[in-house]
Design a protein around this motif. Sequence first.
Motif, mmCIF file in Angstrom:
data_model
loop_
_atom_site.group_PDB
_atom_site.id
_atom_site.type_symbol
_atom_site.label_atom_id
_atom_site.label_comp_id
_atom_site.label_asym_id
_atom_site.label_seq_id
_atom_site.Cartn_x
_atom_site.Cartn_y
_atom_site.Cartn_z
ATOM 1 N N GLU A 196 17.690 81.811 32.476
ATOM 2 C CA GLU A 196 19.123 81.514 32.466
ATOM 3 C C GLU A 196 19.573 81.009 33.840
ATOM 4 O O GLU A 196 20.330 80.036 33.941
ATOM 5 N N CYS A 252 21.203 77.347 34.742
ATOM 6 C CA CYS A 252 22.501 77.277 35.434
ATOM 7 C C CYS A 252 22.379 76.498 36.734
ATOM 8 O O CYS A 252 23.266 75.707 37.088
ATOM 9 N N VAL A 281 22.114 76.681 28.240
ATOM 10 C CA VAL A 281 22.386 78.043 28.720
ATOM 11 C C VAL A 281 23.121 78.816 27.636
ATOM 12 O O VAL A 281 22.787 79.966 27.348
#
Length: 159
Positions: free
Chosen positions: A111, A115, A137
């Motif tokens: 994740e 990002c 995401v």
Amino acid sequence: MASNVPVVKQVAWIAVIPQTIVLFLIGWICYLCGATNPVFPAAATYFLLGYILRNTVAKDHKKGMEHVKKQDYAGAITAFEASYKFFSDNLWLDKYRYVTLLNASSMSYREMALCNIEFCYTQMGEGKKAAIYYRRVLDLSPENGIAQAGLNVLESAYK
């Protein structure tokens, strides 16, 4: 020259429990090895172990952050893509990162990689590519506030 790039660190406070258990296990081992006061050697071992794990196992993530600080976003994207691939291939490391990497982040490394890739594309002015990663995401973690806010900003900018 390091930039003033904002860094978001979201802590999963539940991670304190397994990390405390690991710390106590290290302290117990130090005690069994004859340490009269195992607190300092246990703490030192714990922090050294965490440092080594994050700098070897998560080395691509660290490289990506170094590139971001230098505003080398293309280099950062390459490193974060490598980090995403590594943790996708080794899901158990990421899933149990509280113990395997002594990392208390509430975001998984996968994740975080996505990002960070979206952030880099945004900084490079490539909003359409960033939007793709924002959606990736949200597929991985629908409650991710960073991706939700970023996608809202990009969508409002294109309207």
